[in-house]
Scaffold this motif. Sequence first.
Motif, PDB file in Angstrom:
ATOM      1  N   LEU A 116      -8.862  11.751 -17.123  1.00  0.00           N
ATOM      2  CA  LEU A 116      -8.704  12.998 -16.894  1.00  0.00           C
ATOM      3  C   LEU A 116      -8.661  13.393 -15.624  1.00  0.00           C
ATOM      4  N   ASN A 117      -7.635  13.684 -14.876  1.00  0.00           N
ATOM      5  CA  ASN A 117      -7.528  14.311 -13.659  1.00  0.00           C
ATOM      6  C   ASN A 117      -7.491  15.788 -13.880  1.00  0.00           C
ATOM      7  N   MET A 118      -8.697  16.338 -13.149  1.00  0.00           N
ATOM      8  CA  MET A 118      -9.144  17.609 -13.326  1.00  0.00           C
ATOM      9  C   MET A 118      -8.348  18.659 -12.301  1.00  0.00           C
ATOM     10  N   GLY A 119      -7.062  18.454 -11.866  1.00  0.00           N
ATOM     11  CA  GLY A 119      -6.358  19.476 -11.444  1.00  0.00           C
ATOM     12  C   GLY A 119      -4.861  18.760 -10.682  1.00  0.00           C
ATOM     13  N   SER A 120      -4.215  19.543 -10.308  1.00  0.00           N
ATOM     14  CA  SER A 120      -2.872  19.334  -9.790  1.00  0.00           C
ATOM     15  C   SER A 120      -3.231  19.039  -8.250  1.00  0.00           C
ATOM     16  N   MET A 121      -2.211  18.257  -7.729  1.00  0.00           N
ATOM     17  CA  MET A 121      -2.707  17.852  -6.488  1.00  0.00           C
ATOM     18  C   MET A 121      -1.704  16.918  -5.864  1.00  0.00           C
ATOM     19  N   ASN A 122      -1.697  16.960  -4.507  1.00  0.00           N
ATOM     20  CA  ASN A 122      -0.763  15.651  -3.661  1.00  0.00           C
ATOM     21  C   ASN A 122      -1.657  14.609  -3.785  1.00  0.00           C
ATOM     22  N   PHE A 123      -0.806  13.484  -3.903  1.00  0.00           N
ATOM     23  CA  PHE A 123      -1.633  12.213  -3.950  1.00  0.00           C
ATOM     24  C   PHE A 123      -0.496  11.316  -3.638  1.00  0.00           C
ATOM     25  N   SER A 124      -0.997  10.761  -2.418  1.00  0.00           N
ATOM     26  CA  SER A 124       0.128   9.797  -1.886  1.00  0.00           C
ATOM     27  C   SER A 124      -0.434   8.488  -0.860  1.00  0.00           C
ATOM     28  N   ILE A 125       0.256   7.611  -0.637  1.00  0.00           N
ATOM     29  CA  ILE A 125      -0.302   6.468  -0.060  1.00  0.00           C
ATOM     30  C   ILE A 125       1.140   6.068   0.663  1.00  0.00           C
ATOM     31  N   HIS A 126       2.147   7.229   1.033  1.00  0.00           N
ATOM     32  CA  HIS A 126       3.317   6.835   1.766  1.00  0.00           C
ATOM     33  C   HIS A 126       3.287   6.116   3.028  1.00  0.00           C
ATOM     34  N   PRO A 127       2.133   6.561   3.807  1.00  0.00           N
ATOM     35  CA  PRO A 127       2.083   5.738   5.065  1.00  0.00           C
ATOM     36  C   PRO A 127       2.159   4.190   5.025  1.00  0.00           C
ATOM     37  N   ALA A 128       1.583   3.921   3.926  1.00  0.00           N
ATOM     38  CA  ALA A 128       1.603   2.368   3.720  1.00  0.00           C
ATOM     39  C   ALA A 128       2.847   1.536   3.689  1.00  0.00           C
ATOM     40  N   ALA A 129       4.024   2.456   3.563  1.00  0.00           N
ATOM     41  CA  ALA A 129       5.388   1.793   3.489  1.00  0.00           C
ATOM     42  C   ALA A 129       5.630   1.389   4.782  1.00  0.00           C
ATOM     43  N   ARG A 130       5.218   2.103   5.937  1.00  0.00           N
ATOM     44  CA  ARG A 130       5.383   1.912   7.542  1.00  0.00           C
ATOM     45  C   ARG A 130       4.892   0.203   7.704  1.00  0.00           C
ATOM     46  N   ARG A 131       3.945  -0.103   7.005  1.00  0.00           N
ATOM     47  CA  ARG A 131       3.466  -1.577   7.285  1.00  0.00           C
ATOM     48  C   ARG A 131       4.038  -2.683   6.563  1.00  0.00           C
ATOM     49  N   ILE A 132       5.009  -2.482   5.822  1.00  0.00           N
ATOM     50  CA  ILE A 132       5.721  -3.551   5.102  1.00  0.00           C
ATOM     51  C   ILE A 132       7.310  -3.603   5.436  1.00  0.00           C
ATOM     52  N   SER A 133       7.662  -4.674   5.802  1.00  0.00           N
ATOM     53  CA  SER A 133       9.165  -4.880   6.150  1.00  0.00           C
ATOM     54  C   SER A 133       9.753  -5.501   5.016  1.00  0.00           C
ATOM     55  N   TRP A 135      10.258  -6.349   0.983  1.00  0.00           N
ATOM     56  CA  TRP A 135       9.632  -5.735  -0.337  1.00  0.00           C
ATOM     57  C   TRP A 135      10.110  -6.801  -1.483  1.00  0.00           C
ATOM     58  N   ARG A 136       9.388  -7.013  -2.544  1.00  0.00           N
ATOM     59  CA  ARG A 136       9.851  -8.193  -3.449  1.00  0.00           C
ATOM     60  C   ARG A 136      10.682  -7.485  -4.659  1.00  0.00           C
ATOM     61  N   HIS A 137      10.607  -6.021  -4.696  1.00  0.00           N
ATOM     62  CA  HIS A 137      11.538  -5.540  -5.636  1.00  0.00           C
ATOM     63  C   HIS A 137      12.119  -3.974  -5.000  1.00  0.00           C
ATOM     64  N   ASP A 138      13.611  -3.820  -5.357  1.00  0.00           N
ATOM     65  CA  ASP A 138      14.306  -2.782  -4.776  1.00  0.00           C
ATOM     66  C   ASP A 138      13.361  -1.220  -5.175  1.00  0.00           C
ATOM     67  N   TRP A 139      12.701  -1.170  -6.145  1.00  0.00           N
ATOM     68  CA  TRP A 139      11.919  -0.265  -6.571  1.00  0.00           C
ATOM     69  C   TRP A 139      10.861   0.695  -5.474  1.00  0.00           C
ATOM     70  N   GLU A 140      10.174  -0.576  -4.981  1.00  0.00           N
ATOM     71  CA  GLU A 140       8.948  -0.343  -4.379  1.00  0.00           C
ATOM     72  C   GLU A 140       9.051   0.574  -3.295  1.00  0.00           C
ATOM     73  N   LYS A 141       9.833   0.275  -2.286  1.00  0.00           N
ATOM     74  CA  LYS A 141      10.037   1.078  -1.152  1.00  0.00           C
ATOM     75  C   LYS A 141      10.216   2.667  -1.263  1.00  0.00           C
ATOM     76  N   PRO A 142      11.075   3.058  -2.035  1.00  0.00           N
ATOM     77  CA  PRO A 142      11.273   4.669  -2.549  1.00  0.00           C
ATOM     78  C   PRO A 142      10.244   5.049  -3.260  1.00  0.00           C
ATOM     79  N   TYR A 143       9.581   4.119  -4.057  1.00  0.00           N
ATOM     80  CA  TYR A 143       8.452   4.606  -4.936  1.00  0.00           C
ATOM     81  C   TYR A 143       7.235   4.967  -4.039  1.00  0.00           C
ATOM     82  N   ILE A 144       7.239   3.997  -2.781  1.00  0.00           N
ATOM     83  CA  ILE A 144       6.226   4.498  -2.019  1.00  0.00           C
ATOM     84  C   ILE A 144       6.423   5.676  -1.108  1.00  0.00           C
ATOM     85  N   GLU A 145       7.478   5.628  -0.537  1.00  0.00           N
ATOM     86  CA  GLU A 145       7.807   6.697   0.427  1.00  0.00           C
ATOM     87  C   GLU A 145       8.087   7.756  -0.452  1.00  0.00           C
ATOM     88  N   GLY A 146       8.503   7.962  -1.581  1.00  0.00           N
ATOM     89  CA  GLY A 146       8.797   9.170  -2.294  1.00  0.00           C
ATOM     90  C   GLY A 146       7.409   9.984  -2.760  1.00  0.00           C
TER      91      GLY A 146
END
Length: 317
Positions: A116-133, A135-146
């Motif tokens: 149980l997450n105890m609050g609303s929050m920004n939660f992101s790893i979007h900078p990780a998308a810059r290190r990947i050229s 992708w195995r699946h089409d959904w991954e890049k927009p998922y991470i960047e989004g």
Amino acid sequence: MEKPAKKSQDKVIITCAVTGSVHTPTMSPYLPLTPDEIARQSIEAAEAGAAIIHLHARDPEDGRPTADPKIFDQFVPRIKAETDAVINITTGGSTRMTLEERLAYPLQAKPEMCSLNMGSMNFSIHPAARRISEWRHDWEKPYIEGMEDLIFRNTFRDIKHILQVLGEGCGTRFEFECYDVGHLYNLAHFVDEGLIQGPLFIQTIYGVLGGLGPDPENLVLMRTTADRLFGRENYRFSILGAGRHQMPLLTMGAVMGGNVRVGLEDSLYLGKGQLAASCAEQVRKIRRILEELSLEIATPDEARALLGLKGRERVAF
């Protein structure tokens, strides 16, 4: 507030978070995606010493996070049948799921524990998308960047609802995920409101963008704040270090009297530049570190006693 059981009080509870909803298939070939892979890695982690197995589900076709109870049902009963580990089902799901979707399987399964997450929050790893050229699946890049423009939602009303329908309604207890100091105060609010009874299991989290940073001093801050709010005898302290911060922060936290959480949800690595081939590898590594520090590892039944859980015979799977 009820005091924790004193039996095995000094033993360390190892939680293993097997797959999560943050990392994507491109990031590691070892990330479990299918029901069989999730079940197998969970069972191996339990055999390695994890007392609690924390679970998300993935679409077996392309590995994207899912809240579908039919997919959970393909691996959760198997894990229960082949281990005596405490099964902990996420109520967090992912930032793209509604509260109704996130609660669908927990309300069906009525597990011993849920996160149980105890609050609303920004939660992101979007900078990780810059290190990947590639992708195995089409959904991954927009998922991470989004993630850059998404918020994980858990309002006070959302949390109250989860506590009522799962806690009061199903006898489920919680891994209270606290990503910042304010989350401890949110937890204290619900304790003061009488919606949560102890002993508390507080999972403090460091190194996620949007939450508290991985500075070692922050472990002391969260520990001493929890002591002031709840009294040390009324809660169990646990540590989650994201990514490369996993093992150093867990070791420090254990020395401070805390419990630990590992798993490929939290970090894909075993050491610098070395991908973990399984969740069990991380369990074995932290167990070895803990035992070298003369700390004992809690069994699932000892964890149940320490956390006041209802028992595996009272779940609905």
